[in-house]
Design an enzyme around this catalytic site. Sequence first.
Site, PDB file in Angstrom:
ATOM      1  N   ARG A 239       0.878  -1.168   0.000  1.00  0.00           N
ATOM      2  CA  ARG A 239       0.000   0.000   0.000  1.00  0.00           C
ATOM      3  C   ARG A 239       0.916   1.219   0.000  1.00  0.00           C
ATOM      4  O   ARG A 239       1.986   1.198   0.621  1.00  0.00           O
ATOM      5  CB  ARG A 239      -0.883   0.036   1.251  1.00  0.00           C
ATOM      6  CG  ARG A 239      -2.077  -0.907   1.216  1.00  0.00           C
ATOM      7  CD  ARG A 239      -3.123  -0.479   0.182  1.00  0.00           C
ATOM      8  NE  ARG A 239      -4.289  -1.335   0.183  1.00  0.00           N
ATOM      9  CZ  ARG A 239      -4.475  -2.384  -0.624  1.00  0.00           C
ATOM     10  NH1 ARG A 239      -3.544  -2.714  -1.495  1.00  0.00           N
ATOM     11  NH2 ARG A 239      -5.585  -3.088  -0.569  1.00  0.00           N
ATOM     12  N   GLU A 268      -4.193   7.813  -4.540  1.00  0.00           N
ATOM     13  CA  GLU A 268      -4.521   7.150  -5.810  1.00  0.00           C
ATOM     14  C   GLU A 268      -5.864   7.629  -6.303  1.00  0.00           C
ATOM     15  O   GLU A 268      -6.790   7.746  -5.491  1.00  0.00           O
ATOM     16  CB  GLU A 268      -4.558   5.631  -5.614  1.00  0.00           C
ATOM     17  CG  GLU A 268      -3.201   5.062  -5.255  1.00  0.00           C
ATOM     18  CD  GLU A 268      -3.207   3.547  -5.037  1.00  0.00           C
ATOM     19  OE1 GLU A 268      -4.217   2.896  -5.351  1.00  0.00           O
ATOM     20  OE2 GLU A 268      -2.213   3.027  -4.545  1.00  0.00           O
ATOM     21  N   HIS A 287      -1.638   0.554  -9.780  1.00  0.00           N
ATOM     22  CA  HIS A 287      -2.223  -0.383  -8.804  1.00  0.00           C
ATOM     23  C   HIS A 287      -2.882  -1.579  -9.533  1.00  0.00           C
ATOM     24  O   HIS A 287      -4.098  -1.750  -9.487  1.00  0.00           O
ATOM     25  CB  HIS A 287      -3.262   0.332  -7.917  1.00  0.00           C
ATOM     26  CG  HIS A 287      -3.554  -0.417  -6.637  1.00  0.00           C
ATOM     27  ND1 HIS A 287      -3.877   0.222  -5.463  1.00  0.00           N
ATOM     28  CD2 HIS A 287      -3.583  -1.754  -6.357  1.00  0.00           C
ATOM     29  CE1 HIS A 287      -4.094  -0.689  -4.517  1.00  0.00           C
ATOM     30  NE2 HIS A 287      -3.925  -1.893  -5.036  1.00  0.00           N
TER      31      HIS A 287
HETATM   32  C1  GLV Z   1      -5.308  -4.955  -3.935  1.00  0.00           C
HETATM   33  O1  GLV Z   1      -4.612  -4.021  -3.727  1.00  0.00           O
HETATM   34  C2  GLV Z   1      -5.719  -5.871  -2.927  1.00  0.00           C
HETATM   35  O2  GLV Z   1      -5.566  -5.571  -1.725  1.00  0.00           O
HETATM   36  O3  GLV Z   1      -6.233  -6.934  -3.275  1.00  0.00           O
END
Ligand code: GLV
Length: 338
Positions: A239, A268, A287
């Site tokens: 993250r 984001e 992401h």
């Molecule tokens: C994506 O970032 C997830 O946490 O699956």
Amino acid sequence: MTKPTVFVPHTIPDKALHRLHATCEVIYRDLRSEPTQTELADGLRGAKGMVCYGKISVRESLLEAAPQLEVVSNIAVGFDNFDLAAMQAHWVSGTNTPGVLTETTADLAFALLMAAARRIPEADAYVKSGQWQKWVPDLMVGSDVYGKTIGIVGMGRIGEAVARRALGFGMTIVYHNRRRQPNAELALGAVYRASLEELLGESDFVVLLTPLTKHTFHLIGEDELCRMKRNAWIINVARGAVLDESALMKALDGGWIAGAGLDVYEEEPLPANHPLLSRPNVVMLPHIGSATVATRENMALTAVDNIIAYFSGRRPPNLVNPDVWERRFGQSAERMKE
Ligand code: GLV
């Protein structure tokens, strides 16, 4: 029997939607944009469940506005968008989608590591823009991956899957984790480092795979980046807020590290003119850790199955706060349905 109402505030794969329709009344906002607060409040009116992803933050204000809400199913393994204390107070269960995205995310982590080390996006842009004139020995030279040391911060399922890939690249694997993982040590020869500092000082690639919690917020800041080797890379697939982005800017400006590969950001989508955008030695992805057709469908199906289990009186397989479910239904509800 009346079907429970479930709100889905954004587009999900058809197969998952159909499965949900079979047992639930679905309020579907088939849009890719983030719902506004008003759209969220409207959709949640009367809904007992929600299946969601992205930036929807399940906190006090949302829970107060949706007093009948009982369960929120994230289409993600991470659940830092859940305020677990508020959910506990409102007796709201939360679920996630672990397991189904492990290998896909590990593939992406490794792809990002390779892309950064070998300057793949830069080289691709170079060829496509017609700049390639001649083979010269120092054209697009990068860093070796084979035989180097990878430092995995957060040795969960995905960490182990990354370590398996690293093994194929003849890498030395060190890891740092809250708890020691004897299985990873035995099966992969991964070496535990109780001290994050030690791992940072010896790794050529530091790969962040830890969940975001209050303990891991800005886990990697100036002090940590300073400890890395000058020719080492930092790869963030966890993250954004696990890595302090302003510290990263300082590290890049000061040449403390070779560069970065990022799939996640503190904000984001990334704001226009973000200073990281102009860095050639930072490879940036939007992401997409788990973004394959099959995995995204499996994640949505898993999320839907969690909700369906909940409303059929079965314990959802991926509860992140099992206490809430236990408190609401206890063991007896489980037995009655069997
Ligand atoms: C994506 O970032 C997830 O946490 O699956």
